[in-house]
Design an enzyme around this catalytic site. Structure first.
Site, short mmCIF file in Angstrom:
data_model
loop_
_atom_site.label_atom_id
_atom_site.label_comp_id
_atom_site.label_asym_id
_atom_site.label_seq_id
_atom_site.Cartn_x
_atom_site.Cartn_y
_atom_site.Cartn_z
N ASN A 34 -1.67 7.12 -2.27
CA ASN A 34 -2.92 6.91 -1.56
C ASN A 34 -3.71 5.78 -2.22
OD1 ASN A 34 -4.82 7.42 0.43
ND2 ASN A 34 -5.99 8.82 -0.86
N HIS A 62 0.87 -1.18 0.00
CA HIS A 62 0.00 0.00 0.00
C HIS A 62 0.90 1.23 0.00
CE1 HIS A 62 -3.75 2.22 0.72
NE2 HIS A 62 -2.90 3.10 1.23
N CYS A 63 0.76 2.07 -1.02
CA CYS A 63 1.68 3.20 -1.17
C CYS A 63 1.02 4.49 -0.68
CB CYS A 63 2.08 3.34 -2.63
SG CYS A 63 3.22 4.70 -2.90
N PRO A 64 1.51 5.09 0.43
CA PRO A 64 0.90 6.34 0.90
C PRO A 64 1.13 7.50 -0.07
CG PRO A 64 2.84 5.79 2.20
CD PRO A 64 2.60 4.64 1.29
#
Ligand SMILES: [Zn+2]
Ligand SMILES: [Zn+2]
Length: 381
Positions: free
Chosen positions: A171, A166-168
């Site tokens: 998002n 999951h890539c912040p």
């Protein structure tokens, strides 16, 4: 209980029996409440980590939009400074060079913006609730079947096909349908930061170092800064500061010069720092793609390798089709022409396969050559 043993032998037999019974009841009660045949160390660890997962789950949703805004603002500022400060500097040197920079710079910018938008807004893919052709397990959170390479994302709250992470900064989850966009965004952004650092390094040298000699070439600012901080902390170069005091005339040129100076320093320090950080990330992801693994599978496969090794066996990753084929499948090209259309230029082509089933590589053990990957009976690279 301790006192039931030899140390309590002086106690009357009746009391000792009662104490032993009491101890057995307590033990039974403890196991009745807490014992679970399926409990493992990792399950206990997972339960202990639940508060941390909750924290990440709650706050990543707020951090995601902030990170996306940060990427957008920083990229826009770098591009604006490039147009306003660096390009006129290049134009002063050569017109031909300026034309080259306009073409090359815009090709990079188009690829960066396209791949970022696509990576952030393309759904990575989720398994359907039923009619899953191949089921390897059931998700404990969704209570639904999981196809191979699928993992549950606690931040998105759903299962993701071929989940990488999951890539912040996006998002969004990186999975089957947007993995290529994520990787190409990183690649083009990395090339972009190298390019801007290269174009701006001479101006930066003039503004930051002046005539001071540097340990490494001036464009390797982070290495010079680290070196000076360790070996010459007192001589650490300070940027020239344009002081606009009350005594100095408040003319517009002073402010322009001051902002120009700050912009040149900001542009170079940001881009060269990102070059190093993104370079490490790029090498890591390129290595994983080369061996047909995701960021999650690398841990699973390492555990499997250790387990197999204990049994004197060799574990092979079934999704490793060979270096060349891994990249061709991942990027979706088959020849030079499709490489140009699908990798060098922005392309919206879908990834190979549905993400629900995966072709598995097969291996044969050769007594002389060791383990060999085979396709249609012939060894592959
Ligand atoms: Zn799930
Ligand atoms: Zn996610």
């Amino acid at each position: 209980m301790m006192c039931v043993g030899r140390a309590c032998a002086w106690l009357p037999r009746k009391i000792r029996r009662r104490v032993r019974e009491c101890s057995e009841w307590m033990t039974t009660l403890y196991y009745t409440l807490y014992f679970n045949y399926f409990t493992t160390f990792f399950l206990a660890l997972e339960v202990m980590m639940e508060p941390l997962f909750w924290f990440v789950e709650k706050f990543a949703r707020f951090l995601g939009p902030m990170f996306v805004t940060l990427v957008t603002v920083m990229t826009t500022s770098v591009v604006t400074i490039f147009y306003v400060c660096l390009l006129p500097h290049v134009y002063d040197i050569s017109l031909g060079l300026t034309v080259f920079h306009l073409i090359f710079g815009h090709w990079l910018l188009a690829n960066i913006v396209f791949h970022y938008v696509m990576a952030a807004f393309t759904q990575p893919g989720t398994p359907p609730p039923q009619n899953v052709p191949e089921i390897v397990s059931v998700c404990k959170k969704c209570i639904s079947p999981k196809p191979p390479r699928t993992h549950h994302c606690t931040i998105c709250g759903k299962c993701i096909l071929k989940m990488d992470h999951h890539c912040p900064w996006l998002n969004n989850c990186v999975g089957h349908r947007n993995h290529r966009y994520f990787f190409l965004f990183c690649l083009y952004m990395w090339m972009g930061t190298i390019y801007v650092s290269w174009v701006g390094h001479e101006l930066f040298r003039q503004h930051f170092y002046g005539d001071k000699p540097t340990r490494f070439p001036p464009f390797l600012y982070p290495l010079n800064a680290i070196h000076d901080a360790i070996y010459n902390p007192k001589e650490n170069p300070k940027p020239q500061v344009f002081i606009i005091s009350e005594d100095s005339p408040m003319i517009e040129e002073n402010y322009l010069e001051y902002y120009y100076h700050i912009a040149v320093l900001y542009e170079f320090i940001l881009c060269s720092g990102v070059t190093l950080a993104l370079g490490l990330l790029m090498v890591w992801h390129a290595k994983l793609i080369s061996v047909g693994e995701t960021s999650i599978e690398v841990h699973i496969n390492n555990t499997q390798r250790k387990k197999y090794k204990k049994k004197n066996l060799i574990y092979t990753n079934p999704f490793h089709y060979g270096l060349k084929k891994n990249w061709m499948v991942f990027l979706g090209f088959s020849n030079f022409s499709s490489f140009v259309r699908r990798v060098l230029l922005p392309s919206t082509h879908e990834p190979e396969g549905s993400g629900l089933t995966w072709e598995r590589a097969s291996y044969k053990f050769h007594p002389d050559k060791g383990l060999q990957r085979v396709s249609n009976g012939t060894p592959t690279s």
